[in-house]
Write a protein that holds these residues in place. Structure first.
Motif: not given
Length: 99
Positions: A19-22, A35-48, A70-76
């Protein structure tokens, strides 16, 4: 006549994808408060997720800076489109950094 010996066959271990690290991090930006930002990444399982409601004229946006800290090496990092992240190539280079 000599007999040919059959080679001994051993089973190779099944390779599984690691599994991908990070973490999976999302960045959303809308230009105006209505404007509604929700549709931009709709359907993706995101940690933050980090959301800015500001113009993309420059890279000085509070949540963009928070995401970069916040982001570190290995994060996407996921972003709906490049224009949500930066409006011009110079800003995009500054944001993405020398990776």
């Amino acid at each position: 006549m000599t007999k040919v010996k059959e080679p001994i066959r051993t089973r190779r271990p099944v390779r599984t994808r690691k599994p991908p690290k990070g973490q999976q991090v999302g960045y959303l930006r809308v230009s105006s408060l209505d404007q509604n930002e929700v549709r931009q990444l709709e359907g993706l399982a995101l940690d933050k997720t980090f959301t800015d409601k500001a113009s993309g004229n420059d890279a000085k946006r509070p949540q963009l800076g928070a995401m970069q800290s916040f982001v570190r090496e290995g994060d996407t990092v996921f972003c709906h489109s490049m224009d949500r992240l930066a409006r011009n190539l110079d800003d995009l280079r500054k944001i993405a950094g020398p990776y």
